[in-house]
Motif scaffolding. Structure first.
Motif, short mmCIF file in Angstrom:
data_model
loop_
_atom_site.label_atom_id
_atom_site.label_comp_id
_atom_site.label_asym_id
_atom_site.label_seq_id
_atom_site.Cartn_x
_atom_site.Cartn_y
_atom_site.Cartn_z
N LYS A 178 0.67 -1.35 -0.14
CA LYS A 178 0.00 -0.18 0.08
C LYS A 178 0.77 1.24 -0.01
O LYS A 178 0.57 2.15 -0.85
CB LYS A 178 -0.93 0.02 1.31
N ALA A 179 1.85 1.11 0.70
CA ALA A 179 2.79 2.35 1.19
C ALA A 179 3.58 2.70 -0.21
O ALA A 179 3.59 3.80 -0.82
CB ALA A 179 3.78 2.30 2.26
N ALA A 180 4.17 1.58 -1.00
CA ALA A 180 4.81 1.97 -1.97
C ALA A 180 4.08 2.39 -3.21
O ALA A 180 4.50 3.09 -3.81
CB ALA A 180 5.58 0.47 -2.21
N SER A 182 1.15 4.10 -2.84
CA SER A 182 0.76 5.39 -2.64
C SER A 182 1.79 6.53 -2.98
O SER A 182 1.61 7.49 -3.35
CB SER A 182 0.00 5.43 -1.41
N ARG A 183 3.17 5.86 -2.71
CA ARG A 183 4.20 7.00 -3.10
C ARG A 183 4.66 6.82 -4.40
O ARG A 183 5.85 7.24 -4.64
CB ARG A 183 5.32 6.49 -2.19
N ASN A 184 4.10 6.00 -5.20
CA ASN A 184 4.47 5.79 -6.74
C ASN A 184 6.06 5.32 -6.66
O ASN A 184 6.79 5.67 -7.40
CB ASN A 184 4.63 7.06 -7.36
N ALA A 185 6.51 4.35 -5.64
CA ALA A 185 7.75 3.68 -5.82
C ALA A 185 7.70 2.61 -6.65
O ALA A 185 6.77 2.42 -7.43
CB ALA A 185 7.94 3.01 -4.53
N ASP A 186 9.15 2.68 -7.07
CA ASP A 186 9.45 1.67 -8.19
C ASP A 186 9.53 0.17 -7.84
O ASP A 186 9.53 -0.67 -8.41
CB ASP A 186 10.83 2.28 -8.96
N VAL A 187 10.16 0.11 -6.49
CA VAL A 187 10.63 -1.14 -6.18
C VAL A 187 10.21 -1.27 -4.80
O VAL A 187 10.55 -0.57 -3.90
CB VAL A 187 12.06 -1.31 -6.16
#
Ligand code: GDP
Length: 303
Positions: A178-180, A182-187
């Motif tokens: 969820k966190a990744a 919502s932060r638009n993380a790549d990995v």
């Protein structure tokens, strides 16, 4: 440069023994092959792999009509590389990172092999490549595992999603996803607990975690990396067998290669388990991990 430095023990031991063998024998005969087998087994190449290799070598020496042991060195290198890649001839087997959207990497392995360290190093490397990275502290079982991951998170300058010790790993990883997202993380790199004592538990835990990941991100996890300690030799090979029975392993991180003269284990893993070694650990610092390149590895052995 770092690579050559980290491989010093293996290189010195292997090339020393090999050069000695070549100098003593001069002529390629059965005794030479037998002693060569011994040298390779001592370097932890693994009995099955050594047998395959020496058989290939015998045939090649015959085919090329090589009489002199000096002429055999190149053939050994070629065959070692061939043994490593088997039928698929890819050179460096890159980490499977998607160009778009979130890539999820699950990291498994028993305690003490260097799992946390490798996660930190990997996060650092990916960040260097311009990726944004989030870690999920899914090893809720081992005392201190969460705090230790947080230390590496700080070093690599990436955030760590966690819950309290003892909580459900699948729930932590769900939070991480969820966190990744919502932060638009790549990995997202997910740590897991490595309890090998009970294979059924391990299997259940890993498949639960995988279900959670698959449900959030179709096609994920994109990698399941198994961390193995090169200094444990054939024991690492048996860990790899157990883990690959419990879950599908897509790549190996082989740590502490700097601490052993028996780097041949890397060839055994690939030849016997058909799992590519994607990274090798060559020290305790954050930069001390490299993509594994079998050509550089094998030719480095003879320098
Ligand atoms: P974990 O229990 O699997 O998470 O293992 P850790 O990441 O805590 O590592 C255990 C020990 O191995 C630590 O002292 C690390 O510094 C050390 N270590 C990890 N990777 C390497 C490596 O590639 N080379 C060396 N020399 N030490 C390593």
């Amino acid at each position: 440069k770092k690579y050559q430095e980290g491989m010093k023990k293996t290189r010195n031991s292997f090339s020393g023994k090999l050069n000695d063998l070549i100098a003593r024998y001069r002529k390629v005969d059965e005794d030479f092959f037998e002693e060569l087998e011994e040298v390779l087994i001592t370097a932890d190449v693994g009995v099955t792999t050594v047998m395959d290799l020496v058989e290939e070598l015998r045939m090649e020496v015959k085919r090329q009509n090589i009489k002199d042991t000096n002429g055999v060195k190149d053939v050994i290198s070629e065959k070692l590389v061939e043994i490593y890649y088997g039928d698929d001839n890819e050179k460096i087997e890159k980490l499977n990172i998607q160009n778009e959207g979130l890539s999820v990497i699950l990291v498994v392995g028993v305690n003490g092999v260097g799992k946390t360290t490798s996660i930190g190093k990997l996060a650092h490397q990916l960040k260097q490549q311009g990726k944004s990275v989030v870690l999920a502290a899914g090893d809720t079982f081992r005392a201190g595992a969460i705090e230790q991951l947080e230390v590496w998170g700080e070093r690599a300058n990436v955030s760590v999603i966690k819950q309290s010790a003892g909580s459900d790993p699948a729930a932590v990883i769900f939070d991480g996803l969820k966190a990744a997202k919502s932060r638009n993380a790549d990995v997202l790199i997910c740590d897991t607990a490595g309890r090998l004592q009970n294979k059924v538990n391990l299997m259940n835990e890993l498949s639960k975690v995988k279900r959670v990941i698959e449900k959030e991100i179709p096609g994920a996890p994109h990698e399941v990396l198994l961390v193995l300690d090169a200094t444990t030799g054939q024991n690492a090979l048996s860990q790899a067998k157990t883990f690959s029975e419990a879950t599908e392993v897509s790549g190996i991180v082989l740590t502490k290669l700097d601490g052993t003269a028996k780097g041949g284990i890397v060839l055994a893993i690939r030849n016997e388990l058909k799992i590519p070694v994607k990274y090798v650990g060559l020290g305790e610092q954050i930069e001390d991990m490299q993509e594994f390149d079998a050509n550089a590895f094998v030719y480095g052995l003879f320098e």
